[in-house]
Design a protein around this motif. Structure first.
Motif, PDB file in Angstrom:
ATOM      1  N   GLU A 125     -25.657  -2.588 -10.719  1.00 27.30           N
ATOM      2  CA  GLU A 125     -25.354  -2.627  -9.287  1.00 27.30           C
ATOM      3  C   GLU A 125     -24.535  -3.864  -8.932  1.00 27.30           C
ATOM      4  OE1 GLU A 125     -24.708  -2.140  -5.430  1.00 27.30           O
ATOM      5  OE2 GLU A 125     -25.339  -0.608  -6.864  1.00 27.30           O
ATOM      6  N   LEU A 126     -24.825  -5.006  -9.555  1.00 27.20           N
ATOM      7  CA  LEU A 126     -24.063  -6.219  -9.287  1.00 27.20           C
ATOM      8  C   LEU A 126     -22.600  -6.047  -9.683  1.00 27.20           C
ATOM      9  CD1 LEU A 126     -26.568  -8.972 -10.499  1.00 27.20           C
ATOM     10  CD2 LEU A 126     -25.825  -8.568  -8.143  1.00 27.20           C
ATOM     11  N   VAL A 127     -22.375  -5.455 -10.863  1.00 27.85           N
ATOM     12  CA  VAL A 127     -21.008  -5.239 -11.332  1.00 27.85           C
ATOM     13  C   VAL A 127     -20.292  -4.238 -10.430  1.00 27.85           C
ATOM     14  CG1 VAL A 127     -19.597  -4.388 -13.237  1.00 27.85           C
ATOM     15  CG2 VAL A 127     -21.551  -5.862 -13.709  1.00 27.85           C
ATOM     16  N   ASP A 128     -20.984  -3.180 -10.039  1.00 24.41           N
ATOM     17  CA  ASP A 128     -20.385  -2.195  -9.132  1.00 24.41           C
ATOM     18  C   ASP A 128     -20.045  -2.829  -7.779  1.00 24.41           C
ATOM     19  OD1 ASP A 128     -20.610  -0.283 -11.062  1.00 24.41           O
ATOM     20  OD2 ASP A 128     -22.385   0.678 -10.211  1.00 24.41           O
ATOM     21  N   GLN A 129     -20.931  -3.679  -7.291  1.00 29.25           N
ATOM     22  CA  GLN A 129     -20.671  -4.344  -6.018  1.00 29.25           C
ATOM     23  C   GLN A 129     -19.441  -5.241  -6.118  1.00 29.25           C
ATOM     24  OE1 GLN A 129     -24.015  -6.498  -4.378  1.00 29.25           O
ATOM     25  NE2 GLN A 129     -22.715  -7.674  -2.980  1.00 29.25           N
ATOM     26  N   ALA A 130     -19.328  -5.968  -7.232  1.00 26.16           N
ATOM     27  CA  ALA A 130     -18.152  -6.820  -7.432  1.00 26.16           C
ATOM     28  C   ALA A 130     -16.885  -5.983  -7.443  1.00 26.16           C
ATOM     29  CB  ALA A 130     -18.289  -7.599  -8.738  1.00 26.16           C
ATOM     30  N   GLY A 131     -16.929  -4.837  -8.113  1.00 24.64           N
ATOM     31  CA  GLY A 131     -15.765  -3.969  -8.157  1.00 24.64           C
ATOM     32  C   GLY A 131     -15.349  -3.489  -6.781  1.00 24.64           C
ATOM     33  N   ARG A 132     -16.334  -3.156  -5.948  1.00 21.68           N
ATOM     34  CA  ARG A 132     -16.026  -2.709  -4.588  1.00 21.68           C
ATOM     35  C   ARG A 132     -15.412  -3.838  -3.770  1.00 21.68           C
ATOM     36  NH1 ARG A 132     -21.190  -0.295  -5.278  1.00 21.68           N
ATOM     37  NH2 ARG A 132     -22.177  -1.958  -4.058  1.00 21.68           N
ATOM     38  N   GLU A 133     -15.926  -5.035  -3.951  1.00 18.85           N
ATOM     39  CA  GLU A 133     -15.422  -6.164  -3.180  1.00 18.85           C
ATOM     40  C   GLU A 133     -14.030  -6.594  -3.660  1.00 18.85           C
ATOM     41  OE1 GLU A 133     -18.520  -9.053  -3.474  1.00 18.85           O
ATOM     42  OE2 GLU A 133     -19.860  -7.960  -2.128  1.00 18.85           O
ATOM     43  N   ILE A 134     -13.817  -6.519  -4.966  1.00 17.12           N
ATOM     44  CA  ILE A 134     -12.501  -6.860  -5.513  1.00 17.12           C
ATOM     45  C   ILE A 134     -11.442  -5.907  -4.960  1.00 17.12           C
ATOM     46  CG2 ILE A 134     -11.111  -6.797  -7.640  1.00 17.12           C
ATOM     47  CD1 ILE A 134     -13.611  -7.890  -9.082  1.00 17.12           C
ATOM     48  N   ALA A 135     -11.794  -4.637  -4.840  1.00 17.26           N
ATOM     49  CA  ALA A 135     -10.836  -3.636  -4.358  1.00 17.26           C
ATOM     50  C   ALA A 135     -10.399  -3.887  -2.925  1.00 17.26           C
ATOM     51  CB  ALA A 135     -11.450  -2.239  -4.480  1.00 17.26           C
ATOM     52  N   GLN A 136     -11.167  -4.679  -2.200  1.00 11.36           N
ATOM     53  CA  GLN A 136     -10.841  -4.961  -0.803  1.00 11.36           C
ATOM     54  C   GLN A 136      -9.883  -6.145  -0.647  1.00 11.36           C
ATOM     55  OE1 GLN A 136     -14.657  -5.563   1.055  1.00 11.36           O
ATOM     56  NE2 GLN A 136     -15.357  -3.479   0.612  1.00 11.36           N
ATOM     57  N   GLN A 137      -9.545  -6.808  -1.760  1.00  9.07           N
ATOM     58  CA  GLN A 137      -8.673  -7.984  -1.673  1.00  9.07           C
ATOM     59  C   GLN A 137      -7.238  -7.585  -1.308  1.00  9.07           C
ATOM     60  OE1 GLN A 137     -10.065 -11.127  -1.907  1.00  9.07           O
ATOM     61  NE2 GLN A 137     -11.796  -9.721  -1.797  1.00  9.07           N
ATOM     62  N   VAL A 138      -6.552  -8.494  -0.678  1.00  7.60           N
ATOM     63  CA  VAL A 138      -5.187  -8.259  -0.211  1.00  7.60           C
ATOM     64  C   VAL A 138      -4.219  -8.195  -1.391  1.00  7.60           C
ATOM     65  CG1 VAL A 138      -3.325  -9.163   1.206  1.00  7.60           C
ATOM     66  CG2 VAL A 138      -5.699  -9.403   1.968  1.00  7.60           C
ATOM     67  N   ALA A 139      -3.343  -7.192  -1.377  1.00  5.08           N
ATOM     68  CA  ALA A 139      -2.339  -7.052  -2.436  1.00  5.08           C
ATOM     69  C   ALA A 139      -1.285  -8.148  -2.305  1.00  5.08           C
ATOM     70  CB  ALA A 139      -1.683  -5.683  -2.358  1.00  5.08           C
ATOM     71  N   THR A 140      -0.596  -8.453  -3.404  1.00  7.66           N
ATOM     72  CA  THR A 140       0.418  -9.499  -3.394  1.00  7.66           C
ATOM     73  C   THR A 140       1.558  -9.141  -4.342  1.00  7.66           C
ATOM     74  OG1 THR A 140       0.738 -11.901  -3.531  1.00  7.66           O
ATOM     75  CG2 THR A 140      -0.576 -10.879  -5.266  1.00  7.66           C
ATOM     76  N   ASP A 141       2.632  -9.941  -4.312  1.00  9.58           N
ATOM     77  CA  ASP A 141       3.752  -9.782  -5.238  1.00  9.58           C
ATOM     78  C   ASP A 141       3.474 -10.570  -6.511  1.00  9.58           C
ATOM     79  OD1 ASP A 141       5.165  -8.218  -3.441  1.00  9.58           O
ATOM     80  OD2 ASP A 141       6.176  -9.938  -2.543  1.00  9.58           O
ATOM     81  N   VAL A 142       3.714  -9.957  -7.659  1.00  9.68           N
ATOM     82  CA  VAL A 142       3.359 -10.554  -8.941  1.00  9.68           C
ATOM     83  C   VAL A 142       4.600 -10.728  -9.816  1.00  9.68           C
ATOM     84  CG1 VAL A 142       1.955 -10.303 -11.029  1.00  9.68           C
ATOM     85  CG2 VAL A 142       1.081  -9.472  -8.820  1.00  9.68           C
TER      86      VAL A 142
END
Length: 262
Positions: A125-142
């Motif tokens: 559940e902790l790993v899944d929660q991290a994945g959900r939160e990471i997906a909410q981060q703002v996109a950027t130019d790489v």
């Protein structure tokens, strides 16, 4: 075998983990030093019968979770501290640890459960929660600095799949500098050894003289850059890499917007 002999081979990777959590070399290494001092003072807290790598990371996480994370160091200006704090708040601390332990340090779910003092379902559940939160981060130019075409294509595909835009590709030091002159990226992914024998580390350091940008270095020999003896990158991906590893490290780098090696 002594505590020093047991832990020494694993210190480069503990430094990597600590730097990813804190966002910098100095702050991460200070936590590692504090943990080692605590172990020397209380060697009985280290289970010598267990895997020393697991025990070392367990000791670190026990120490890390016992105190309030202090970002107010000389690594940050007032504005940078606010940015770092906001980004840290975007991903809950315990899920971030679980995700890094699995995706970057390659611990098994059972080992992570032991390190964090959780059950295996709780780790899931902790790993899944991290994945959900990471997906909410703002996109950027790489900007991708990589001299091997197939690897560069893989990284490009992965970066785009995460919702980011690839603003440039470079195979050499000079191409990298030209790329940032045309468009300043929000993130740089850089190999160390480039096509013409030049250094990706040198290229990035030259960029950082003009502007600040989070940087993730990619190398087949991370231990060479994790000695603690000189300014070093805080964020590393080891070749060959897994997509989950790239996701975890990119996410961490974007939280802090740190200069390489600070």
């Amino acid at each position: 075998m002594s505590l020093v002999a047991n832990t020494a081979p694993h210190l480069p990777y503990l430094r990597r983990f600590a730097r990813a959590l804190t966002g910098g070399q100095k702050s991460g290494d200070n936590y590692v030093i504090a943990v080692l001092e605590a172990l020397v003072a209380d060697p009985e807290s280290f289970n010598a019968d267990n895997d020393p790598r697991v025990e070392l990371f367990k000791a670190f996480c026990r120490y890390w979770n016992s105190i309030e994370v202090n970002l107010a160091s000389d690594n940050y200006s007032g504005e940078e501290l606010d940015n770092a704090t906001r980004r840290l708040e975007a991903i809950t601390p315990l899920p971030r640890q679980a995700f890094l332990l699995m995706a970057v340090e390659d611990f098994s779910k059972q080992e992570i459960a032991y390190i964090l003092g959780k059950s295996e379902p709780e780790v899931t559940e902790l790993v899944d929660q991290a994945g959900r939160e990471i997906a909410q981060q703002v996109a950027t130019d790489v900007l991708i600095i990589e001299d091997e075409p197939l690897i560069a294509m893989d990284i490009e595909s992965l970066v785009k799949s995460l919702g980011h835009n690839v603003s440039g590709m470079a195979r050499t030091h000079s191409e990298a500098i030209q790329a940032v002159e045309q468009h300043r990226p929000g993130l740089v992914l850089a190999d160390i050894q480039l096509a013409d024998g030049s250094s990706g580390l040198d290229a990035v350091n030259e960029m950082l003289q003009s502007f600040s940008v989070p940087v993730v270095f990619i190398t087949a020999y991370p231990e060479r850059l994790l000695t603690g003896e000189r300014p070093e990158p805080a964020f590393l991906i080891t070749k060959p890499f897994q997509p989950e590893t790239v996701k975890a490290v990119i996410s961490q780098a974007l939280f802090f917007e740190k200069r390489a090696g600070n």
